[in-house]
Write a protein that holds these residues in place. Structure first.
Motif, PDB file in Angstrom:
ATOM      1  N   UNK A 276       0.828  -1.204   0.000  1.00  0.00           N
ATOM      2  CA  UNK A 276       0.000   0.000   0.000  1.00  0.00           C
ATOM      3  C   UNK A 276       0.864   1.257   0.000  1.00  0.00           C
ATOM      4  N   UNK A 277       1.915   1.277   0.831  1.00  0.00           N
ATOM      5  CA  UNK A 277       2.768   2.458   0.935  1.00  0.00           C
ATOM      6  C   UNK A 277       3.585   2.660  -0.327  1.00  0.00           C
ATOM      7  N   UNK A 278       4.087   1.571  -0.908  1.00  0.00           N
ATOM      8  CA  UNK A 278       4.883   1.663  -2.137  1.00  0.00           C
ATOM      9  C   UNK A 278       4.014   2.187  -3.282  1.00  0.00           C
ATOM     10  N   UNK A 279       2.819   1.652  -3.411  1.00  0.00           N
ATOM     11  CA  UNK A 279       1.899   2.115  -4.461  1.00  0.00           C
ATOM     12  C   UNK A 279       1.630   3.612  -4.297  1.00  0.00           C
ATOM     13  N   UNK A 280       1.357   4.024  -3.075  1.00  0.00           N
ATOM     14  CA  UNK A 280       1.076   5.441  -2.832  1.00  0.00           C
ATOM     15  C   UNK A 280       2.298   6.313  -3.159  1.00  0.00           C
ATOM     16  N   UNK A 281       3.494   5.850  -2.805  1.00  0.00           N
ATOM     17  CA  UNK A 281       4.717   6.598  -3.091  1.00  0.00           C
ATOM     18  C   UNK A 281       4.917   6.765  -4.603  1.00  0.00           C
ATOM     19  N   UNK A 282       4.747   5.689  -5.352  1.00  0.00           N
ATOM     20  CA  UNK A 282       4.911   5.775  -6.805  1.00  0.00           C
ATOM     21  C   UNK A 282       3.840   6.672  -7.411  1.00  0.00           C
ATOM     22  N   UNK A 283       2.638   6.612  -6.894  1.00  0.00           N
ATOM     23  CA  UNK A 283       1.578   7.469  -7.434  1.00  0.00           C
ATOM     24  C   UNK A 283       1.866   8.942  -7.159  1.00  0.00           C
ATOM     25  N   UNK A 284       2.519   9.235  -6.043  1.00  0.00           N
ATOM     26  CA  UNK A 284       2.939  10.614  -5.767  1.00  0.00           C
ATOM     27  C   UNK A 284       3.976  11.066  -6.789  1.00  0.00           C
ATOM     28  N   UNK A 285       4.942  10.192  -7.098  1.00  0.00           N
ATOM     29  CA  UNK A 285       5.936  10.510  -8.125  1.00  0.00           C
ATOM     30  C   UNK A 285       5.272  10.686  -9.490  1.00  0.00           C
ATOM     31  N   UNK A 286       4.316   9.821  -9.778  1.00  0.00           N
ATOM     32  CA  UNK A 286       3.618   9.905 -11.068  1.00  0.00           C
ATOM     33  C   UNK A 286       2.876  11.235 -11.212  1.00  0.00           C
ATOM     34  N   UNK A 287       2.279  11.710 -10.141  1.00  0.00           N
ATOM     35  CA  UNK A 287       1.567  12.981 -10.199  1.00  0.00           C
ATOM     36  C   UNK A 287       2.526  14.126 -10.535  1.00  0.00           C
ATOM     37  N   UNK A 312       4.041  -7.612  -6.987  1.00  0.00           N
ATOM     38  CA  UNK A 312       2.678  -7.272  -6.582  1.00  0.00           C
ATOM     39  C   UNK A 312       2.427  -5.766  -6.680  1.00  0.00           C
ATOM     40  N   UNK A 313       3.431  -4.965  -6.261  1.00  0.00           N
ATOM     41  CA  UNK A 313       3.303  -3.505  -6.370  1.00  0.00           C
ATOM     42  C   UNK A 313       3.144  -3.114  -7.836  1.00  0.00           C
ATOM     43  N   UNK A 314       3.976  -3.702  -8.689  1.00  0.00           N
ATOM     44  CA  UNK A 314       3.891  -3.416 -10.120  1.00  0.00           C
ATOM     45  C   UNK A 314       2.501  -3.767 -10.660  1.00  0.00           C
TER      46      UNK A 314
END
Length: 367
Positions: A276-287, A312-314
């Protein structure tokens, strides 16, 4: 990428405090600001202006200037640091724990040159300072060519290059420090491969939600918003627009057993928090970087647990609609660096794996 001009602001005395690698002749000199002119300087990595100097703490920082002449100088500020200096495509010369002061490179063939100073050591304990690049009499500034390609690296010790030049797994902390070379690790290799400017936001021992063996300190996502690890200086990333972002985090989350005092009572709970945290971190970078190609990579350590969790994160990110995302697992590394870390041969294998993911995207550098 930043362009800076700094003035000399250091007390300078004649001495010698470096390990020299031919062909560069580097000496520490006494000089006065009146005899020197600050050159425009291209800076790679996060830095903070501190009077006449730049403070930096994240690894892989570098400073470049272009000039015409046979002599160039640069100013080293406070802090324990291992630097390398290279003119054009020559052999880098090492300065290991140089004293603050002014350093001169003389005896170059008269003509057009480019000087690059790389910080190759890790600086978790404190920020260090760099005082700029200067033209002595007879040296003139030349325009710097801005590189068209930009890569950001986010990770842990495997990205830093922790002990990657060591000849043994068994190292003291001083040996780890002295054998760490970020410029010969993944960032330097891919930067040279693509003639790209790069930024390294990586800290040895840190993870996505859990640090090595559960030790208390900022995780990488917690440290990421700051230019220095003490939180005194928020990062100013305006103007930094990477086309490729390379991330490897998970080794420290999963390479040691959970302690009874940690907040995750089961491995499944750790997995859920990590994803959950990794997904959120990457989504912040994506934004922040909507056009960037983001590449997640992992080793096969921890009996494959790290690789399985990053896969799984991917998958979760792809399911959420992120199509500019790749996963690059890396297998069968030797881990002969300090404390069973990747050595320079492993770094080359990792760079090849990440490069395949970059090259598979025809639009990777169009962002």
């Amino acid at each position: 990428m930043r362009f800076m001009m700094l003035a000399v602001g250091l007390g300078l005395v004649a001495a010698s405090a470096f390990t020299q690698a031919p062909p560069l002749a580097i000496t520490r000199i006494a000089d006065t600001p009146a005899t020197l002119r600050a050159l425009p300087m291209q800076v790679g990595g996060r830095t903070v202006e501190d009077g006449a100097q730049l403070l930096r703490q994240w690894p892989g920082t570098y400073f470049e200037s272009a000039f015409h002449g046979s002599t160039i100088a640069f100013a080293v500020g406070k802090g324990r640091v291992h630097l390398t200096a290279r003119v054009d495509n020559g052999t880098p010369a090492s300065l290991v724990e140089p004293k603050p002061g002014l350093y001169r490179i003389a005896g170059l063939t008269p003509g057009n040159h480019r000087l690059r100073i790389d910080v190759v050591s890790e600086s978790q304990a404190e920020a260090t300072a760099f005082g700029g690049i200067f033209a002595p009499a007879g040296t003139t500034a030349r325009p710097l060519r801005a590189r068209a390609r930009r890569i950001e690296f986010i990770g842990d010790s495997h990205t830093v290059g922790y002990g990657n030049t060591a000849t043994s797994n068994t190292c003291t902390q001083d040996q780890v420090w002295s054998t760490t070379d970020t410029a010969r690790g993944l960032p330097g290799l891919l930067g040279a491969r693509y003639d790209a400017d790069y930024r390294v936001n990586a800290i040895s021992g840190r993870g996505i939600v859990r640090n090595y063996d559960g030790f208390a300190a900022d995780t990488l996502p917690q440290a990421y918003p700051y230019a220095t690890l003490d939180h005194a200086h928020p990062a100013d990333d305006r103007g930094w627009s990477p086309q490729v972002i390379v991330i490897a985090l998970g080794t420290n989350d999963f390479s040691t057993p959970l302690r009874p005092t940690e907040r995750w009572k089961t491995r499944d709970a750790l997995h859920a928090d990590y994803q959950q945290t990794y997904v959120r971190f990457v989504q912040t970078l994506r934004a922040r970087h909507p056009a960037a190609r983001i590449i997640l990579w992992s080793t096969d350590l921890a009996d494959g647990e790290i690789a399985a969790q990053i896969a799984q994160v991917h998958a979760r990110l792809r399911a959420a609609g992120d199509t500019r995302l790749s996963y690059a697992p890396v297998h069968k590394l030797g881990f002969t660096g300090c404390h069973a870390h990747p050595d320079t041969a492993d770094d080359a294998a990792i760079a090849d794996a990440v490069a395949r993911a970059i090259d598979a995207d025809p639009a990777a550098w169009k962002g």
